[in-house]
Motif scaffolding. Structure first.
Motif: not given
Length: 562
Positions: A484-497
RNA sequence: GCCCUCGUAGCUCAGUGGAUAGAGCGUUGGUUUCCUAAACCAUGCGUCGCAGGUUCGAUUCCUGCCGAGGGCACCA
């Protein structure tokens, strides 16, 4: 998944008589795992619209959702909780499917398409070549480079640019400082004087400017000149000294940046804006729009037109422009180069300057919305419990190179990235040096190295992770939490960007490392039956990939052994 | 005086208008015949600066005040 549930809720609402125009349900990941994997607050949002209590609306929604019905391969359960939340729990098959996607994406997992087809320019560092980069520049450099990385992962085509000016007063003083030191090399008996006050008193050669640059690098440059030219240089001509200083200092700056893993695509010299007459064209354009006028021998910019309290000077009575004019020209130039997004990385001391620049380019007809300024707060250095006051000219600074020598390149980058840009960064040198092995960056790297070790060991024992594995076997709570936490990488990168906030990714990676370590503590891989071992091996490898991808965005190494 | 940022656990800091506000460090105690102990588990830690307002709901948004830092040049 969220898109799917979004559609489901909208059709359920249709069955209940329809939602207001433009309504879209909001989803969030509950902090508390007891609240499921995804929760929706639609019932609370619509309380007023339906004139019913959120709880009742939520019950009706849940009823319609089960009547749809929801795809059992994706959603395991939906329940109403709290003040009216709809809590969804994902099906195991969905998690296995997500893990498969992470594995298949590999080194590209985390990349998104939000910036696809757009070009961005990130301008950062931009220190004039008057001295070595300091810790203060470090935050700028690392922040800018990482924002650029984030935009690349979000799909943008990104260029990195360094803007500088080698013509101003500061550079003249730099040249004079070098020249004075050079004269002392030629004639060691040259008269000296003392400059400064109190503890800052320094004995310098007589021609040394009162506010000259005191750093030892000045004397080193002068020494090199003396070795190459002896006493042959004409000290009446300042230019060779300035040039030599600029060349050497820029070489040092580039070397420091390279050490940090930073490569600039271009260097933009402010002088270009004069050579192409752009700055004067801008003044003419302003005059035509009645935004510029002459007064007291200077050219003024009517910033009162943009709501400022007073007008500001564009060209001094000496004929020298202030920073505003070339800055406006520079941003116009960037936008003309076709960038969809121009990011500037500025220290908090520039916070008041960019509105003039934005007003300027906007009134010239450019789209100022394409310019985004990232302001970061100052770095306060703490040494022996006392804040260190830094000044390049007084040479009371800690250079970026010194910092990297002390704590290492990875720690340096991580330190600048672990906090929000708009918080003051307190950098305790003693702590960074003495306790560097307690730095969170090692925790991330250690998790990565540990996985690599497991993969090596598995290979030795003849266990292969290649090929098909039954990922559905991964039903341990720590396994599911990790996926579940690994799945969040794309969204985390999107938000951070999108927010230009790299620390979001730093914090996220810690969560990944924690989730992996918990899995590691409770589940074994080698020694389990082949089917389970293979599935877990693929899970561990996926976690390694997520850590490696995230660390590469941060510009931090992912060691295979520690 | 005006503008910007910040104020959350002992310290350094996260926190997307949502449910019982989190993490690291520090404290105290425990864990290693076992894929890396640079680790893990347990433990305590809060008037989310203060006061209003908006909202079904505010640490989050708005206003005012208090406190810290930065900026208000014919410096950049």
């Amino acid at each position: 998944m969220q898109a799917y549930l979004n559609d489901c809720i909208l059709s359920a609402l249709d069955a209940m008589g329809g939602a207001p125009d433009g309504f879209s349900p909001e989803f969030e990941q509950p902090a508390n795992p007891d609240h499921g994997d995804l929760s929706c607050n639609a019932a609370m949002q619509l309380a007023r619209h339906f004139r019913k209590s959120p709880r009742v609306i939520a019950d009706e929604l849940a009823g319609h959702l089960s009547a749809l019905p929801l795809d059992p391969k994706r959603v395991a359960s939906v329940e109403v909780a709290g003040p009216g939340f709809l809590n969804f729990r994902f099906a195991d098959a969905h998690l296995a499917d997500q893990l498969k996607q992470i594995i298949d994406a590999g080194a590209a997992f985390g990349k998104t398409t939000s910036g696809t087809g757009k070009r961005a320019l990130v301008e950062f560092v931009s220190a004039n070549p008057t001295g070595p980069l300091t810790v203060g520049h470090g935050r700028n450099a690392v922040l800018g480079d990482t924002v650029a990385n984030l935009l690349e992962w979000a799909g943008y085509e990104v260029d990195r640019e360094y803007y500088f000016n080698d013509a101003g007063r500061q550079m003249r003083i730099l040249g004079e400082s070098v020249r004075a030191r050079y004269m002392a090399h030629v004639n060691p008996d040259i008269p000296t004087k003392e400059i400064g006050e109190g503890e800052e008193v320094l004995t310098v050669p007589e021609p040394f400017p009162e506010d000259g640059y005191r750093g030892e690098y000045i004397d080193a440059i002068a020494g090199d000149l003396f070795e190459t030219h002896g006493g042959d240089l004409d000290t009446a001509d300042l230019d060779p000294f300035k040039k030599a200083a600029e060349k050497q200092i820029f070489a040092d700056i580039e070397a420091t940046l390279k050490r940090l893993g930073i490569h600039m695509d271009s260097f933009f010299n402010e002088r270009t804006l004069y050579e192409t007459n752009r700055v004067w064209e801008i003044i003419e354009a302003f005059r035509e729009k009645n935004l510029a006028y002459d007064k007291d021998g200077a050219v003024w910019f009517k910033t009162t037109e943009f709501g400022k309290e007073a007008d500001t000077v564009l060209v001094k009575s000496t004929g020298e422009p202030t920073y505003r004019l070339p800055d406006i020209g520079y941003h116009a130039d960037k936008l003309e180069r076709g960038y969809d997004l121009c990011i500037d990385i500025f220290g908090a001391d520039h916070i008041a300057t960019f509105p003039d620049v934005l007003d300027g380019i906007r009134s010239l007809g450019y789209d100022a919305d394409k310019v985004d300024v990232v302001i970061y707060q100052f770095v306060t250095l703490i040494r022996s419990g006392e804040p260190v006051k830094m000044s390049t000219r007084k040479a009371t600074y800690v250079t970026l190179d010194e910092l990297m020598d002390e704590v290492g390149d990875d720690v340096t980058r991580y330190f600048f990235l672990m906090r929000s840009p708009n918080t003051h960064l307190e950098f305790d040198l003693d702590l960074a040096k003495e306790a560097s092995d307690k730095n969170p960056v090692f925790y991330l790297q250690y998790a990565h190295a540990r996985i690599c070790s497991i993969l090596r060991k598995a290979e030795e024992t003849g266990l292969s992770r290649e090929g098909r594995a039954d990922l559905g076997l991964l039903d341990h709570p720590t396994e599911q939490a990790l996926v579940k936490v690994m799945m969040d990488l794309p969204e985390t990168i999107d938000r951070a960007a999108e927010n230009r906030e790299p620390h979001r990714l730093s914090n996220y990676l810690r969560d990944v490392a924690v989730a992996f370590t918990q899995f590691y503590g409770q589940c074994r891989i080698i020694g389990e039956n082949d089917e389970l071992a293979k599935a877990r091996l693929q899970l561990a490898d996926a976690a390694r990939q997520v850590l490696a991808n995230g660390l590469s965005v941060l510009g931090i190494s992912a060691p295979e052994r520690m």
